[in-house]
Design a protein around this motif. Structure first.
Motif, PDB file in Angstrom:
ATOM      1  N   ASP A   1       8.250   0.617  -9.366  1.00  0.00           N
ATOM      2  CA  ASP A   1       7.488   0.011 -10.686  1.00  0.00           C
ATOM      3  C   ASP A   1       7.276  -1.408 -10.443  1.00  0.00           C
ATOM      4  N   ARG A   2       8.554  -1.788  -9.560  1.00  0.00           N
ATOM      5  CA  ARG A   2       8.532  -3.174  -9.257  1.00  0.00           C
ATOM      6  C   ARG A   2       7.471  -3.672  -8.124  1.00  0.00           C
ATOM      7  N   VAL A   3       7.192  -2.859  -7.433  1.00  0.00           N
ATOM      8  CA  VAL A   3       6.055  -3.243  -6.631  1.00  0.00           C
ATOM      9  C   VAL A   3       4.660  -3.637  -7.162  1.00  0.00           C
ATOM     10  N   LYS A   4       4.482  -4.918  -7.010  1.00  0.00           N
ATOM     11  CA  LYS A   4       3.367  -5.676  -7.632  1.00  0.00           C
ATOM     12  C   LYS A   4       2.586  -6.391  -6.402  1.00  0.00           C
ATOM     13  N   MET A   5       1.150  -6.188  -6.548  1.00  0.00           N
ATOM     14  CA  MET A   5       0.502  -6.797  -5.538  1.00  0.00           C
ATOM     15  C   MET A   5       0.039  -8.291  -6.003  1.00  0.00           C
ATOM     16  N   VAL A   6      -0.038  -9.338  -5.377  1.00  0.00           N
ATOM     17  CA  VAL A   6      -0.575 -10.682  -6.068  1.00  0.00           C
ATOM     18  C   VAL A   6      -1.599 -10.958  -4.931  1.00  0.00           C
ATOM     19  N   ALA A   7      -2.711 -11.317  -5.447  1.00  0.00           N
ATOM     20  CA  ALA A   7      -3.793 -11.996  -4.655  1.00  0.00           C
ATOM     21  C   ALA A   7      -3.977 -13.582  -4.757  1.00  0.00           C
ATOM     22  N   TYR A   8      -3.525 -14.349  -4.051  1.00  0.00           N
ATOM     23  CA  TYR A   8      -3.659 -15.777  -3.973  1.00  0.00           C
ATOM     24  C   TYR A   8      -5.163 -16.285  -3.797  1.00  0.00           C
ATOM     25  N   LEU A   9      -5.521 -17.220  -4.913  1.00  0.00           N
ATOM     26  CA  LEU A   9      -6.961 -17.678  -4.834  1.00  0.00           C
ATOM     27  C   LEU A   9      -6.981 -19.018  -4.174  1.00  0.00           C
TER      28      LEU A   9
ATOM     29  N   THR B   1       2.247   3.780  -1.633  1.00  0.00           N
ATOM     30  CA  THR B   1       2.765   4.064  -0.247  1.00  0.00           C
ATOM     31  C   THR B   1       2.529   3.067   1.075  1.00  0.00           C
ATOM     32  N   PRO B   2       3.308   2.718   1.709  1.00  0.00           N
ATOM     33  CA  PRO B   2       2.908   1.543   2.584  1.00  0.00           C
ATOM     34  C   PRO B   2       1.555   1.463   3.079  1.00  0.00           C
ATOM     35  N   GLU B   3       1.034   2.835   3.489  1.00  0.00           N
ATOM     36  CA  GLU B   3      -0.063   2.769   4.075  1.00  0.00           C
ATOM     37  C   GLU B   3      -1.209   2.327   3.034  1.00  0.00           C
ATOM     38  N   ASN B   4      -1.279   3.015   1.715  1.00  0.00           N
ATOM     39  CA  ASN B   4      -2.302   2.600   0.880  1.00  0.00           C
ATOM     40  C   ASN B   4      -2.171   1.043   0.413  1.00  0.00           C
ATOM     41  N   LEU B   5      -1.157   0.883   0.179  1.00  0.00           N
ATOM     42  CA  LEU B   5      -0.991  -0.723  -0.135  1.00  0.00           C
ATOM     43  C   LEU B   5      -1.471  -1.501   0.938  1.00  0.00           C
ATOM     44  N   LYS B   6      -1.289  -1.231   2.053  1.00  0.00           N
ATOM     45  CA  LYS B   6      -1.949  -1.943   3.194  1.00  0.00           C
ATOM     46  C   LYS B   6      -3.416  -2.094   3.137  1.00  0.00           C
ATOM     47  N   GLU B   7      -4.064  -0.863   3.016  1.00  0.00           N
ATOM     48  CA  GLU B   7      -5.601  -0.788   2.881  1.00  0.00           C
ATOM     49  C   GLU B   7      -6.161  -1.555   1.676  1.00  0.00           C
ATOM     50  N   ILE B   8      -5.233  -1.380   0.635  1.00  0.00           N
ATOM     51  CA  ILE B   8      -5.824  -2.105  -0.528  1.00  0.00           C
ATOM     52  C   ILE B   8      -6.015  -3.558  -0.515  1.00  0.00           C
ATOM     53  N   SER B   9      -4.739  -4.098  -0.092  1.00  0.00           N
ATOM     54  CA  SER B   9      -4.722  -5.395   0.387  1.00  0.00           C
ATOM     55  C   SER B   9      -5.602  -6.000   1.305  1.00  0.00           C
ATOM     56  N   GLU B  10      -5.922  -5.139   2.265  1.00  0.00           N
ATOM     57  CA  GLU B  10      -6.913  -5.501   3.146  1.00  0.00           C
ATOM     58  C   GLU B  10      -8.321  -5.550   2.791  1.00  0.00           C
TER      59      GLU B  10
ATOM     60  N   TYR C   1       2.373  -8.406  -0.965  1.00  0.00           N
ATOM     61  CA  TYR C   1       3.038  -7.046  -1.770  1.00  0.00           C
ATOM     62  C   TYR C   1       4.420  -6.817  -1.531  1.00  0.00           C
ATOM     63  N   GLY C   2       4.988  -7.747  -0.439  1.00  0.00           N
ATOM     64  CA  GLY C   2       6.222  -7.359   0.103  1.00  0.00           C
ATOM     65  C   GLY C   2       6.219  -6.404   1.038  1.00  0.00           C
ATOM     66  N   ALA C   3       5.491  -6.289   1.877  1.00  0.00           N
ATOM     67  CA  ALA C   3       5.259  -5.182   2.932  1.00  0.00           C
ATOM     68  C   ALA C   3       6.601  -4.658   3.515  1.00  0.00           C
ATOM     69  N   GLU C   4       7.439  -5.594   3.870  1.00  0.00           N
ATOM     70  CA  GLU C   4       8.756  -5.186   4.520  1.00  0.00           C
ATOM     71  C   GLU C   4       9.598  -4.242   3.710  1.00  0.00           C
ATOM     72  N   TRP C   5       9.620  -4.914   2.409  1.00  0.00           N
ATOM     73  CA  TRP C   5      10.532  -4.099   1.431  1.00  0.00           C
ATOM     74  C   TRP C   5      10.013  -2.807   1.058  1.00  0.00           C
ATOM     75  N   ILE C   6       8.648  -2.751   1.044  1.00  0.00           N
ATOM     76  CA  ILE C   6       8.020  -1.234   0.994  1.00  0.00           C
ATOM     77  C   ILE C   6       8.445  -0.525   1.994  1.00  0.00           C
ATOM     78  N   ASN C   7       8.216  -0.996   3.038  1.00  0.00           N
ATOM     79  CA  ASN C   7       8.502   0.061   4.206  1.00  0.00           C
ATOM     80  C   ASN C   7       9.925   0.657   4.224  1.00  0.00           C
ATOM     81  N   GLU C   8      10.608  -0.264   3.777  1.00  0.00           N
ATOM     82  CA  GLU C   8      12.118   0.270   3.800  1.00  0.00           C
ATOM     83  C   GLU C   8      12.459   1.061   2.598  1.00  0.00           C
ATOM     84  N   LEU C   9      11.918   0.831   1.542  1.00  0.00           N
ATOM     85  CA  LEU C   9      12.110   1.549   0.492  1.00  0.00           C
ATOM     86  C   LEU C   9      11.387   2.991   0.369  1.00  0.00           C
TER      87      LEU C   9
END
Ligand SMILES: Nc1ncnc2c1ncn2[C@@H]1O[C@H](COP(=O)(O)OP(=O)(O)O)[C@@H](O)[C@H]1O
Ligand SMILES: [Mg+2]
Lengths: 303, 232
Positions: A52-60, A130-139, A152-160
């Motif tokens: 739940d705590r996984v949040k994506m932030v796009a800086y403008l 999931t790490p893969e999806n998050l990466k794809e979305i962020s890209e 989106y805290g890539a490292e933390w997500i991978n670990e989790l």
């Protein structure tokens, strides 16, 4: 049918101590199964909370216009996996930051201007965390005009993710072992009660009782054991969880549906266990008689 | 009607318990099956109610054949055959009445008929007064009477008795034998296995001799097996 019920009733009250042992063993094995289910439910709960705590932030970019922001939000929303978006202005970001810092907010006075960029908070749906999806979305988001960076805290997500996979594997293996062990134990326990009445079954068989007539009382009996066993263990589990939750507040017990499933599972276990064991016992009794009991032959011949 | 056609039975694949038996049992007759212990008497009887099956050959019982009978037809076969044993095989957890009524319940008799038939069978073997007793409260002879009532209540065409008096005192033995003769005069065939030749009334029945799994002349058995006091 009346007779079958009478037989069941007789069987039930005949061997009281045997019955208690049977119910006890079923209770324990279902209790262990229940512990496992509760463990799993709570594990899933912890994972869900973490995810739940996984949040994506796009800086403008600083020079972005309101029109562009609207536009960006629209575009981001159409990406598969994105649930909602929320625009956070420079000012809002500062406010939030101040709140986080509390008393230490005077640290900020070191800056003459607001150092925080505007951003868009992006909520991702559960299945896409999931790490893969998050990466794809962020890209996908990164290439939009006006986006500075996506975090989106890539490292933390991978670990989790790795942790979740390992825990899940352990959980599934444990689950399979426990389910098979309980079926095996229940089967064998009911088998003992059936075997203890082997002589009776044999007599009924010779008199010409149909298999249904012989088996049904045992099956009903086994099902009742299963029901009582799961009922008892549910109560014990409930008390246990209540007790633990005083120390660890976040623990959850099963909801009503799961409770129902649990009783159902125990009853089913009794049903299947008794069908298997009574069929197997009758088969065994017949087979032994049909042919060859080496021991008996030896005994007779040496006598 | 029962027929053995060239029946052999091996136990454990190598112990020949019955050797090429050819026999016919007709309705209403009284048969003695004699031979000493281990001759194969019980094996032969068990084949009739199909607790065991021939290794070779075929047994016909009414319209059932050991070659084609299905597991779910066996109760129908056993409904037509009454069996009593040396050890009675009564259900210990129920009284005399229930032991007999039970045989009707399991074979799907109508509820209204059960009571009447059960009481009739009990009075036929003169044990009605003990209908509320449990097996452990009865003498061997009385228990065997209950077993006979249980076998007869299904109105079988034959009663198979495997050493029925083996665990019964002399007084009881006489009563049991009288009951068997009585049942036979009322039309039920009897096939009784025994190694006690003193029970045999030659005037009443046919005698079949069995030695080491083979049919032999009964006179030989009287001479060889029973004369030397080899009764068990
Ligand atoms: N279930 C069995 N397994 C192996 N051998 C058996 C079995 N039943 C009987 N036998 C053997 O077959 C022979 C015939 O036994 P049985 O029919 O019981 O004889 P009887 O009833 O005349 O005393 C004996 O030698 C006995 O040991
Ligand atoms: Mg015998």
């Amino acid at each position: 049918m009346i007779y079958i019920l009478q037989e069941t009733f007789k069987g039930f009250f005949k061997n009281k101590s045997m019955n208690l042992i049977t119910i006890g063993i079923i209770t324990i094995s279902i209790f262990i199964f229940g512990l496992f289910i509760i463990g799993t439910v709570n594990l899933l709960n912890v994972i869900t909370n973490a995810e739940d705590r996984v949040k994506m932030v796009a800086y403008l970019k600083e020079d972005i216009t309101e029109e562009q922001i609207k536009n960006l939000e629209n575009k981001i929303s159409t990406i598969l996996g994105v649930q909602t978006t929320e625009y956070i202005s420079k000012e809002q970001a500062l406010e939030d930051f101040k709140k986080d810092l509390k008393e230490n907010s005077n640290l900020l006075s070191a800056f003459e201007t607001n150092p925080l960029p505007p951003s868009i908070k992006i909520n991702i749906s559960m299945a896409f965390k999931t790490p893969e999806n998050l990466k794809e979305i962020s890209e996908k988001i990164k290439i939009f005009d006006g986006i500075d960076d996506v975090d989106y805290g890539a490292e933390w997500i991978n670990e989790l993710d790795r942790m979740v996979k390992i825990l899940f594997l352990i959980d599934v293996i444990l689950g399979i072992i426990i389910v098979f062990a309980s079926i095996f134990i229940v089967f064998n326990t009911i088998r003992l009660t059936v075997l203890s009445r082997k002589e009776q079954i044999d007599i009924m068989d010779i008199i010409g009782a149909t298999e249904t007539y012989i088996e049904t009382p045992y099956i009903i009996e086994g099902t009742i054991y299963g029901f009582f066993g799961s009922f008892l263990s549910t109560i014990i589990l409930y008390i246990l969880v209540e007790f633990i939750s005083k120390k660890i507040p976040n623990i959850i017990f099963m909801n009503k549906n799961a409770l129902f499933f649990f009783l159902f599972f125990g009853t089913l276990l009794g049903l299947i266990g008794s069908i298997l064991s009574v069929k197997q016992c009758i088969f065994e009794i017949r087979e032994i008689k049909k042919d060859d009991n080496l021991k008996r032959t030896l005994k007779k011949r040496s006598a | 009607m029962i027929e053995f056609r060239n029946v052999s039975k091996y136990y454990k694949n190598d112990w020949l318990a019955l050797n090429r038996i050819n026999l016919k049992f007709d309705k209403g007759q009284f048969y003695y099956l004699i031979g000493r212990s281990g001759a194969g008497k019980s094996t032969l009887l068990k084949m009739i109610y199909m607790e065991i099956f021939p290794s070779e050959g075929e047994i016909i019982v009414e319209n059932f054949s050991s070659k084609t009978i299905k597991q779910n037809e066996i109760p129908l076969l056993r409904k037509r055959i009454g069996v009593i044993f040396q050890d009675f095989k009564l259900l210990k957890d129920r009284n005399v009445y229930d032991n007999v009524a039970f045989a009707l319940q399991v074979t799907g008799e109508k509820y209204q008929n059960i009571r009447k038939k059960t009481l009739e069978a009990l009075s036929l073997v003169k044990i009605s007064h003990k209908r509320n007793s449990f097996p452990y409260q009865l003498s061997g002879g009385e228990q065997q009477k209950v077993a006979i009532a249980r076998a007869l209540v299904k109105e079988p065409f034959i009663l198979i008795a495997d050493e029925p008096t083996g665990n019964v005192d002399p007084e009881g033995t006489r009563e049991i034998m009288d009951i068997l003769f009585d049942i036979n005069t009322k039309g039920t065939a009897i096939l009784m296995a025994t190694h006690d030749y003193s029970l045999i009334k030659k005037s009443i029945g046919k005698i079949i001799g069995l030695r080491e799994g083979k049919i032999v002349n009964p006179e030989d058995i009287f001479k060889l097996d029973f004369s030397g006091g080899s009764k068990e």
